[in-house]
Motif scaffolding. Structure first.
Motif, PDB file in Angstrom:
ATOM      1  N   UNK A  80       1.005  -1.031  -0.060  1.00  0.00           N
ATOM      2  CA  UNK A  80       0.037  -0.122   0.051  1.00  0.00           C
ATOM      3  C   UNK A  80       0.937   1.384  -0.161  1.00  0.00           C
ATOM      4  N   UNK A  81       2.092   1.200   0.093  1.00  0.00           N
ATOM      5  CA  UNK A  81       2.991   2.515   0.292  1.00  0.00           C
ATOM      6  C   UNK A  81       3.592   2.638  -1.066  1.00  0.00           C
ATOM      7  N   UNK A  82       3.510   1.672  -1.985  1.00  0.00           N
ATOM      8  CA  UNK A  82       4.329   1.901  -3.335  1.00  0.00           C
ATOM      9  C   UNK A  82       3.386   2.659  -4.315  1.00  0.00           C
ATOM     10  N   UNK A  83       4.022   3.633  -5.110  1.00  0.00           N
ATOM     11  CA  UNK A  83       3.289   4.702  -5.819  1.00  0.00           C
ATOM     12  C   UNK A  83       4.082   4.304  -7.186  1.00  0.00           C
ATOM     13  N   UNK A  84       3.077   4.197  -8.238  1.00  0.00           N
ATOM     14  CA  UNK A  84       3.733   4.220  -9.438  1.00  0.00           C
ATOM     15  C   UNK A  84       3.104   5.305 -10.608  1.00  0.00           C
ATOM     16  N   UNK A  85       3.969   5.902 -11.209  1.00  0.00           N
ATOM     17  CA  UNK A  85       3.567   7.088 -11.837  1.00  0.00           C
ATOM     18  C   UNK A  85       4.012   6.916 -13.206  1.00  0.00           C
ATOM     19  N   UNK A  86       2.967   6.744 -14.313  1.00  0.00           N
ATOM     20  CA  UNK A  86       3.250   6.443 -15.689  1.00  0.00           C
ATOM     21  C   UNK A  86       3.121   7.888 -16.243  1.00  0.00           C
ATOM     22  N   UNK A  87       4.040   8.426 -17.142  1.00  0.00           N
ATOM     23  CA  UNK A  87       3.844   9.444 -17.913  1.00  0.00           C
ATOM     24  C   UNK A  87       4.168   9.115 -19.453  1.00  0.00           C
ATOM     25  N   UNK A  88       3.122   9.355 -20.057  1.00  0.00           N
ATOM     26  CA  UNK A  88       3.061   8.924 -21.460  1.00  0.00           C
ATOM     27  C   UNK A  88       3.507  10.258 -22.324  1.00  0.00           C
ATOM     28  N   UNK A  89       4.105  10.199 -23.491  1.00  0.00           N
ATOM     29  CA  UNK A  89       4.604  11.122 -24.372  1.00  0.00           C
ATOM     30  C   UNK A  89       4.226  10.615 -25.737  1.00  0.00           C
ATOM     31  N   UNK A  90       4.015  11.648 -26.604  1.00  0.00           N
ATOM     32  CA  UNK A  90       3.744  11.678 -27.869  1.00  0.00           C
ATOM     33  C   UNK A  90       5.151  11.330 -28.459  1.00  0.00           C
ATOM     34  N   UNK A  91       5.275  10.531 -29.594  1.00  0.00           N
ATOM     35  CA  UNK A  91       6.441  10.322 -30.372  1.00  0.00           C
ATOM     36  C   UNK A  91       7.210  11.632 -31.076  1.00  0.00           C
ATOM     37  N   UNK A  92       6.402  12.532 -30.888  1.00  0.00           N
ATOM     38  CA  UNK A  92       6.848  13.991 -31.260  1.00  0.00           C
ATOM     39  C   UNK A  92       7.772  14.429 -30.144  1.00  0.00           C
ATOM     40  N   UNK A  93       7.420  14.183 -29.147  1.00  0.00           N
ATOM     41  CA  UNK A  93       8.185  14.730 -27.881  1.00  0.00           C
ATOM     42  C   UNK A  93       9.411  13.977 -27.243  1.00  0.00           C
TER      43      UNK A  93
END
Length: 78
Positions: free
Chosen positions: A37-50
């Motif tokens: 319950x303490x684990x945080x996961x952040x997914x950041x998606x980016x466009x191929x142009x970025x």
């Protein structure tokens, strides 16, 4: 509280992202004994142009590759 940040290109299926989140969470639990319950996961998606490699965005590289393929196919028909 471990916070795991992942940058990835957009376009993956929601199921694939859920598998990644679960695998990263399990890895943190196994590696450092973090409570789930303490684990945080952040997914950041980016466009191929970025996102670029060697001075060229992946979007531009894909466009150039597609154009090259069209030209190659067209020349094969001649």
């Amino acid at each position: 509280m471990p916070i795991i940040e992942v940058n990835l290109l957009e376009g993956r299926a929601p199921e694939a992202k859920e598998r990644l989140i679960q695998a990263l969470t399990n890895a943190a639990i196994e590696a450092i004994g973090a409570p789930r319950e303490s684990v945080r996961v952040i997914l950041r998606e980016m466009a191929p142009a970025h996102f670029a490699v060697g001075g060229q965005s992946l979007a531009a590289k894909a466009t150039a590759t597609a154009q090259s393929k069209v030209e190659e196919d067209w020349s094969d028909e001649s």
